[in-house]
Scaffold this motif. Structure first.
Motif, PDB file in Angstrom:
ATOM      1  N   VAL A   1      37.314  30.789  46.999  1.00  9.66           N
ATOM      2  CA  VAL A   1      38.366  31.773  46.731  1.00  9.66           C
ATOM      3  C   VAL A   1      38.301  32.091  45.249  1.00  9.66           C
ATOM      4  CG1 VAL A   1      39.876  30.919  48.585  1.00  9.66           C
ATOM      5  CG2 VAL A   1      40.127  30.009  46.258  1.00  9.66           C
ATOM      6  N   SER A   2      39.081  33.073  44.811  1.00 10.90           N
ATOM      7  CA  SER A   2      38.991  33.470  43.420  1.00 10.90           C
ATOM      8  C   SER A   2      40.259  33.016  42.678  1.00 10.90           C
ATOM      9  CB  SER A   2      38.860  34.997  43.421  1.00 10.90           C
ATOM     10  OG  SER A   2      38.627  35.454  42.146  1.00 10.90           O
ATOM     11  N   PRO A   3      40.092  32.252  41.581  1.00  5.36           N
ATOM     12  CA  PRO A   3      41.289  31.766  40.878  1.00  5.36           C
ATOM     13  C   PRO A   3      42.086  32.897  40.251  1.00  5.36           C
ATOM     14  CG  PRO A   3      39.274  31.129  39.709  1.00  5.36           C
ATOM     15  CD  PRO A   3      38.837  31.798  40.979  1.00  5.36           C
ATOM     16  N   GLY A   4      43.408  32.853  40.392  1.00  8.85           N
ATOM     17  CA  GLY A   4      44.273  33.933  39.909  1.00  8.85           C
ATOM     18  C   GLY A   4      44.199  34.158  38.409  1.00  8.85           C
ATOM     19  N   SER A   5      43.917  33.110  37.644  1.00  9.49           N
ATOM     20  CA  SER A   5      43.899  33.259  36.181  1.00  9.49           C
ATOM     21  C   SER A   5      42.780  34.206  35.733  1.00  9.49           C
ATOM     22  CB  SER A   5      43.750  31.897  35.507  1.00  9.49           C
ATOM     23  OG  SER A   5      42.591  31.265  35.970  1.00  9.49           O
TER      24      SER A   5
END
Ligand SMILES: Cc1ncc(COP(=O)(O)O)c(C=O)c1O
Length: 383
Positions: free
Chosen positions: A342-346
């Protein structure tokens, strides 16, 4: 040493591209690349175009393709001139690069929301622009909304461009007509332009999407960036376009890229897609809605997660702060231990911290497996 000696200095300021192959046992929900295969007629049109000799230079782009794009805009009640207002590009990224190349002088400020799609910043910085972030509004349920007041606070006399993504990647929200009207007022006060990235326009779920082109006062200062990548699942065929005023189009056309960057036969297939591709789009939309129903329900049952339903797009942006991990650490460990990417929100800005982005680009049985793995992982870390 070689880089420092030879590379253009702006390149050295950009992060190096990380390239990785996703191992077979990892479920990749990190990249927004739709998994749908093309209808057969696309391949047939492409082959036909080559056989018919559509293999030569296409300087300003195929006029028939540009007319078809103008016809597509009629469904939004917007009239555009295909010759003076449409510029063909290699996907939305090609459009973003050309717009920045045409407009940004060193020191110009560009306002972008936080969080926002990661692809804007490098192209601003490359041309010496200065990025100013305007935080979105975060609600109690973990969802994000546009924040026009924060854009108002971010603009200065040095602001040349305000970028919005509508519908928004990664948050899945949309701008209302009155928000867009207010945005145009702010831009007009500072004499700034607005770039509206509308590549998810076809994936609005409950409410209708409003394109900035529908606001009459916006037309002279708006640049719409569009793409076939998501609408028609065409990420590898690289078709995008810009819609703007004839005056701004004239400036963008001066960027010396030469021949139209979309290969000539692909432009022919793109015409066919705009005429005959809508059944395919409807099928994708129905499938995305099923995936959203399924995944939102399941993710909300997982400890540590709060997952609002997106108004648009096929991304989920759950609040993971209940896991007590940074988004970067969570994504890294999830990939390593649970084999789900998944892609980290930061990555989308500091406001994205405490979130991850999940792209629903796999069939439901694969999503189910991914969510089972996430559930097991969360239970483990929260033990
Ligand atoms: C908001 C946004 N803009 C632009 C792009 C780039 O799209 P393209 O494949 O058309 O270059 C993406 C791709 O994910 C995106 O999400």
């Amino acid at each position: 040493v070689i880089a420092e000696k030879y590379a253009r200095k702006e390149l050295l300021n950009l992060p190096r591209r990380i390239r990785f192959d996703v191992p077979r046992d990892v479920i990749n929900l990190g990249v927004g690349d739709p998994d749908f295969n093309q209808p057969k007629f696309v391949a047939e049109e492409l082959a036909k175009a080559v056989l018919e000799g559509y293999t030569h230079y296409s300087f300003g782009g195929d006029p028939e393709f540009k007319r078809e794009i103008a016809r597509y805009y009629e469904k939004f009640g917007v009239k555009i001139n295909p010759e003076s207002q449409v510029i063909l590009t290699s996907g939305a990224i090609g459009a973003l690069f050309r717009v920045m190349a045409a407009l940004i002088n060193p020191g110009d400020q560009v306002v972008i929301p936080d969080p926002a799609f990661t692809g804007y910043i490098s192209r601003i910085v490359f041309f010496g622009g200065e990025v100013v972030r305007a935080p979105m509004r975060k609600l109690m349920d973990g969802s994000f909304k546009p924040n026009i007041e924060s854009i108002r606070r971010a603009v200065t006399d040095r602001t040349k461009l305000i970028i919005i993504c509508n519908p928004d990647n990664p948050t899945g929200c949309m701008y209302t007509r009155s928000e867009l009207e207010e945005l145009v007022e702010i831009a007009a006060e500072k004499d700034a332009l607005i770039l509206s990235d509308e590549i998810y326009v076809e994936f609005a779920w409950k409410n209708r999407h409003v394109t900035l082109m529908e606001i009459p006062e916006a037309r002279e200062r708006t640049i719409i960036v569009m793409s076939f990548s998501k609408t028609f699942a065409w990420t590898g065929l690289r078709v995008g376009f810009i819609i703007t005023s004839p005056e701004i189009a004239e400036i963008i056309r001066r960027v010396p890229i030469g021949v139209s960057p979309i290969p000539t036969p692909i432009q022919r297939a793109a015409i066919a897609m705009l005429r005959r591709g809508w059944k395919f789009v409807d099928e994708m939309k129905r499938e995305y809605e099923k995936r959203i129903d399924f995944a939102v329900k399941r993710l909300n049952e997982i400890p540590g997660f709060k997952c609002p339903r997106p108004e648009a797009t096929f991304y989920l942006f759950p609040d993971i702060s209940g896991t007590k991990m940074s988004s970067e650490e969570y994504a890294r460990k999830l990939a390593k231990e649970a084999k789900v990417l998944v892609s980290p929100g930061s990555r989308y800005g500091s406001m994205g911290e405490g979130h991850i982005r999940i792209a629903l680009v796999k069939p439901i049985n694969v999503l189910e497996e991914a969510i089972n793995r996430i559930e097991k992982f969360n239970k483990e870390i929260l033990k």
